[in-house]
Design an enzyme around this catalytic site. Structure first.
Site, PDB file in Angstrom:
ATOM      1  CG  ASP A  21      -2.054  -8.394  -4.448  1.00 52.45           C
ATOM      2  OD1 ASP A  21      -2.678  -9.355  -3.970  1.00 52.45           O
ATOM      3  OD2 ASP A  21      -0.989  -7.980  -3.934  1.00 52.45           O
ATOM      4  CB  SER A  22      -4.148  -7.046  -0.708  1.00 46.81           C
ATOM      5  OG  SER A  22      -2.854  -7.631  -0.687  1.00 46.81           O
ATOM      6  CE1 TYR A  53      -7.841  -6.379   0.080  1.00 46.79           C
ATOM      7  CE2 TYR A  53      -7.650  -8.025  -1.646  1.00 46.79           C
ATOM      8  CZ  TYR A  53      -7.978  -6.750  -1.253  1.00 46.79           C
ATOM      9  OH  TYR A  53      -8.441  -5.859  -2.182  1.00 46.79           O
ATOM     10  N   GLY A  54      -5.010 -10.976   4.024  1.00 44.31           N
ATOM     11  CA  GLY A  54      -4.846 -12.347   4.528  1.00 44.31           C
ATOM     12  C   GLY A  54      -5.333 -12.559   5.942  1.00 44.31           C
ATOM     13  CB  CYS A  84      -4.881 -11.362  -4.529  1.00 48.81           C
ATOM     14  SG  CYS A  84      -5.087 -11.467  -2.753  1.00 48.81           S
ATOM     15  CB  THR A  86      -6.133 -13.661   0.283  1.00 50.33           C
ATOM     16  OG1 THR A  86      -4.786 -13.968   0.636  1.00 50.33           O
ATOM     17  CG2 THR A  86      -7.000 -13.666   1.514  1.00 50.33           C
ATOM     18  CB  CYS A 198       0.989 -15.226  -0.399  1.00 51.67           C
ATOM     19  SG  CYS A 198       0.867 -13.428  -0.241  1.00 51.67           S
ATOM     20  CB  THR A 199       0.697 -12.731  -5.631  1.00 51.79           C
ATOM     21  OG1 THR A 199      -0.113 -11.809  -4.867  1.00 51.79           O
ATOM     22  CG2 THR A 199      -0.212 -13.718  -6.331  1.00 51.79           C
ATOM     23  CG  HIS A 200       2.539  -9.553  -1.012  1.00 49.88           C
ATOM     24  ND1 HIS A 200       1.205  -9.624  -1.334  1.00 49.88           N
ATOM     25  CD2 HIS A 200       2.776  -8.244  -0.695  1.00 49.88           C
ATOM     26  CE1 HIS A 200       0.649  -8.423  -1.232  1.00 49.88           C
ATOM     27  NE2 HIS A 200       1.586  -7.562  -0.847  1.00 49.88           N
TER      28      HIS A 200
HETATM   29  N1  DGL Z   1      -0.931 -11.128  -2.189  1.00 50.04           N
HETATM   30  C1  DGL Z   1      -2.060 -11.692  -1.565  1.00 50.04           C
HETATM   31  C2  DGL Z   1      -2.197 -13.188  -1.766  1.00 50.04           C
HETATM   32  O1  DGL Z   1      -1.747 -13.713  -2.756  1.00 50.04           O
HETATM   33  C3  DGL Z   1      -2.469 -11.283  -0.191  1.00 50.04           C
HETATM   34  C4  DGL Z   1      -1.580 -10.703   0.783  1.00 50.04           C
HETATM   35  C5  DGL Z   1      -2.368 -10.027   1.876  1.00 50.04           C
HETATM   36  O2  DGL Z   1      -2.914  -8.973   1.598  1.00 50.04           O
HETATM   37  O3  DGL Z   1      -2.461 -10.587   2.980  1.00 50.04           O
HETATM   38  O4  DGL Z   1      -2.811 -13.867  -0.971  1.00 50.04           O
END
Ligand code: DGL
Length: 286
Positions: A21-22, A53-54, A84, A86, A198-200
């Site tokens: 993931d990022s 990444y987003g 992730c 994204t 988003c996985t965060h």
């Molecule tokens: N966790 C990532 C996702 O699911 C990206 C978060 C990011 O880096 O912007 O999109």
């Protein structure tokens, strides 16, 4: 840019499952993977040195996804989970073309389950700008019943706030984005389903739940992605035999790598996934 297809070394059942993931968002997916396949070893790469990444372009995310998948293959990964949304939206197609022998499993916002379970026909999706603007997501959206009201909310800054464990910024942004997609009070014109794309975002599930009325369903993709990974490994005959039938506690190990600060990742693991804590290393440069 991608070069000619690389031949992955032949994966073996004893090899680990690679996850990237990022940053730390993929921990929400890793948790589900370990629950579903407690006997498996994992290698996790947090690309914190290049996050978030987003809010970056597709090409950048594609290049990073290529570098990280190559590193995971180098660690002997028998499958790679792109934890992730994204990176999945930007790169999964090319990763699969590039490593045709390798099971590459991605994540995408749970629109289909949301469409099946909403009663009011109003759904909100929280995701990064990169995911929402991607052709892949637009295709997914176009496949849904046109009668559904799907409110797509780019959540600028939220993954970064979660990445930095910045509680007040997390709370502020969650409230702001809920206000922009609501009102959420019970009623036929209000959303009754929230998709965390988003996985965060599932890392702060408790906060989402505390801000929403109890009838609202919050969907994330950890369990379905784990199930899909399990199925792919069964199909390819690469699932590791359970050491002790029915044992619920993970016996597999996690090896941790980061392109950012080692202490940052170690702190995040202690916070979000303490049961898998272990020493983290910088990702070796090629
Ligand atoms: N966790 C990532 C996702 O699911 C990206 C978060 C990011 O880096 O912007 O999109």
């Amino acid at each position: 840019m991608l070069n000619s297809p690389l031949q992955a070394p032949p994966p073996v059942a004893s090899g680990p499952i690679g996850v990237f993931d990022s940053g730390i968002g993929g921990l929400s997916i890793l948790k589900a993977l370990r629950q579903r396949m407690p006997q498996e070893d994992f290698v996790y790469i947090s690309d914190q040195g290049h996050a978030p990444y987003g809010e970056r372009g597709d090409e950048y995310v594609r290049d990073r996804s290529q570098v990280l998948t190559e590193a995971l293959v180098g660690f002997g990964a028998k499958a790679v989970v792109v934890a992730c949304n994204t990176a999945t939206a930007a790169a999964i197609h090319e990763l699969r073309q590039h490593w045709p022998q390798l099971p590459v499993i991605g994540v995408e916002p749970a629109l289909k389950p949301a469409a099946l379970q909403t009663r009011t026909g109003h759904v909100a999706v929280m995701a990064t700008r990169g995911t929402l603007n991607s052709p892949k997501f637009k295709r997914l959206l176009a496949q849904q019943d046109p009668g559904l009201d799907i409110r797509c909310q780019p959540c600028d800054g939220l993954a970064d706030a979660i990445e930095h464990l910045d509680d007040s910024r997390i709370a502020h942004l969650c409230r702001q984005y809920l206000a922009q997609t609501g009102p959420w009070t019970e009623g036929s014109s209000a959303p009754d389903t929230l998709v965390l794309g988003c996985t965060h975002y599932p890392l702060v599930l408790r906060l989402w739940l505390s801000e929403l009325p109890p009838h609202v369903k919050v969907l994330d993709t950890g369990a379905p992605v784990a199930e899909q990974t399990y199925r792919r490994l069964v199909q390819s005959g690469q699932l590791r035999e359970p050491t002790c039938a029915g044992s619920p506690a993970p016996t597999g190990q996690v090896s941790w790598f980061t392109t950012g600060e080692v202490e940052h990742l170690e702190r995040a693991i202690r916070h979000w996934l303490p049961e898998a804590a272990g020493p983290c290393k910088p990702l070796p440069k090629r």
